[in-house]
Design an enzyme around this catalytic site. Structure first.
Site, PDB file in Angstrom:
ATOM      1  N   GLY A   1       0.666  -1.186   0.121  1.00  0.00           N
ATOM      2  CA  GLY A   1       0.126  -0.045   0.068  1.00  0.00           C
ATOM      3  C   GLY A   1       0.901   1.196   0.072  1.00  0.00           C
ATOM      4  O   GLY A   1       1.928   1.410  -0.507  1.00  0.00           O
ATOM      5  N   CYS A   2       0.314   2.171   0.327  1.00  0.00           N
ATOM      6  CA  CYS A   2       1.066   3.492   0.668  1.00  0.00           C
ATOM      7  C   CYS A   2       2.591   3.353   1.253  1.00  0.00           C
ATOM      8  O   CYS A   2       2.287   2.824   2.612  1.00  0.00           O
ATOM      9  CB  CYS A   2       0.147   4.540   1.249  1.00  0.00           C
ATOM     10  SG  CYS A   2       0.986   6.155   1.712  1.00  0.00           S
ATOM     11  N   PHE A   3       3.517   3.666   0.971  1.00  0.00           N
ATOM     12  CA  PHE A   3       4.792   3.473   1.416  1.00  0.00           C
ATOM     13  C   PHE A   3       5.250   4.383   2.717  1.00  0.00           C
ATOM     14  O   PHE A   3       6.174   4.161   3.391  1.00  0.00           O
ATOM     15  CB  PHE A   3       6.064   3.384   0.236  1.00  0.00           C
ATOM     16  CG  PHE A   3       6.127   4.605  -0.452  1.00  0.00           C
ATOM     17  CD1 PHE A   3       5.727   6.002  -0.244  1.00  0.00           C
ATOM     18  CD2 PHE A   3       6.527   4.630  -1.766  1.00  0.00           C
ATOM     19  CE1 PHE A   3       5.789   6.850  -1.133  1.00  0.00           C
ATOM     20  CE2 PHE A   3       6.864   5.611  -2.720  1.00  0.00           C
ATOM     21  CZ  PHE A   3       6.492   6.701  -2.295  1.00  0.00           C
TER      22      PHE A   3
ATOM     23  N   GLU B   1      -2.153  -1.576   4.230  1.00  0.00           N
ATOM     24  CA  GLU B   1      -3.263  -0.249   4.049  1.00  0.00           C
ATOM     25  C   GLU B   1      -4.537  -0.793   3.320  1.00  0.00           C
ATOM     26  O   GLU B   1      -5.572  -0.412   3.931  1.00  0.00           O
ATOM     27  CB  GLU B   1      -2.724   0.677   3.442  1.00  0.00           C
ATOM     28  CG  GLU B   1      -3.648   1.997   3.473  1.00  0.00           C
ATOM     29  CD  GLU B   1      -3.120   3.222   2.676  1.00  0.00           C
ATOM     30  OE1 GLU B   1      -3.687   4.299   2.962  1.00  0.00           O
ATOM     31  OE2 GLU B   1      -2.061   2.897   1.849  1.00  0.00           O
TER      32      GLU B   1
ATOM     33  N   CYS C   1      -1.607   7.259   6.023  1.00  0.00           N
ATOM     34  CA  CYS C   1      -1.068   8.221   4.921  1.00  0.00           C
ATOM     35  C   CYS C   1      -1.944   9.278   4.506  1.00  0.00           C
ATOM     36  O   CYS C   1      -2.977   9.468   4.927  1.00  0.00           O
ATOM     37  CB  CYS C   1      -1.002   6.910   3.704  1.00  0.00           C
ATOM     38  SG  CYS C   1       0.546   5.751   3.634  1.00  0.00           S
TER      39      CYS C   1
END
EC number: 1.8.4.11
Length: 246
Positions: free
Chosen positions: A47-49, A112, A246
């Site tokens: 997902g969002c890093f 995420e 995030c």
């Protein structure tokens, strides 16, 4: 120097960086950007890093994290032109402290967007192995996770790690960069934002990962001055348990 840190009633500030510079000079302290131990590397997309980098940054045994793009075939991806690549996190870790299997345990439990919902390539669930041993461990771990989650179908892809393209500087250590004065006091160049040990750890702890007691135990390894540590103590305590975002 051993420092007993106590919680501050008022919000600690770092506006006057001369205080930190004086402490660094007087106490012969400097930020620890590299740790001289044998490292192994893991690469995950989950997902969002930003959230993944904070999660692993505050994990014991993790020495360096870098966010970037991998898993695709297009050349020189950027955030605005990612092509067929995925947001990933590259992790350098001390295998005598934490194993690849333990890193995978965190991977399976902290996506995420979940493991069983198809998602666009940018946020795909992805394990990029670096050697044959990692390949075998990853496949065995996925099988165990699939059995645990049945009848849902895990969408995670497992593939060989080929090219890795570090993301733009504003993505690196995103939570730490939100503390502008602290980040300035650490003398972080764009390259050090990718590679620094102290930046890796603080990016996790300041986001609330790991907790205050673990931060106290690791703070001695980071090369922080008393003022920097007091500032971090306050924010770690304030953010503990907030969860990744995030």
């Amino acid at each position: 120097m051993s420092l007993t840190i106590t919680s501050s009633v008022t919000h600690p500030e770092l506006k006057d960086l001369s205080t930190v510079r004086n402490e660094q000079k007087e106490l012969n302290i400097s930020p620890v950007h590299d740790v001289n131990v044998t490292k192994a590397t893991a690469t995950f997309g989950m997902g969002c890093f930003w959230g993944a980098e904070s999660l692993y940054g505050a994990t014991r045994g993790v020495l360096r994290t870098t966010v970037g793009y991998a898993g695709g075939s297009s050349d020189l991806p950027t955030y605005r032109k990612m092509g067929d690549h995925t947001e990933v996190l590259e992790i350098d870790y001390d295998p005598t402290v934490i194993s690849f299997k333990e890193l995978l345990d965190l991977f399976w439990n902290n996506h995420e967007y979940g493991l069983t919902t198809p998602i666009k390539r940018q946020y795909a669930s992805l394990i990029l192995y670096h050697d044959e041993e990692q390949k075998q461990v990853a496949h065995a771990s996925k099988l165990e996770e699939q059995e645990r989650r049945a009848p849902e179908i895990i969408t995670t892809e497992i593939a060989s790690k080929e090219n890795f393209y570090p993301a733009e500087a504003y993505h690196q250590k995103y939570r730490l960069q939100g503390h502008k004065d602290l980040a300035s006091s650490l003398n972080l160049s764009p390259k050090l934002l990718q590679t620094s040990y102290v930046a890796t750890k603080l990016n996790g702890y300041l986001a609330g990962v790991g907790g205050i007691e673990q931060f106290k135990a690791e703070a001695e390894t980071m090369g922080l001055t008393p003022t920097q540590r007091q500032y971090c103590y306050y924010h770690v305590e304030q953010n503990e348990g907030q969860g990744l975002y995030c």
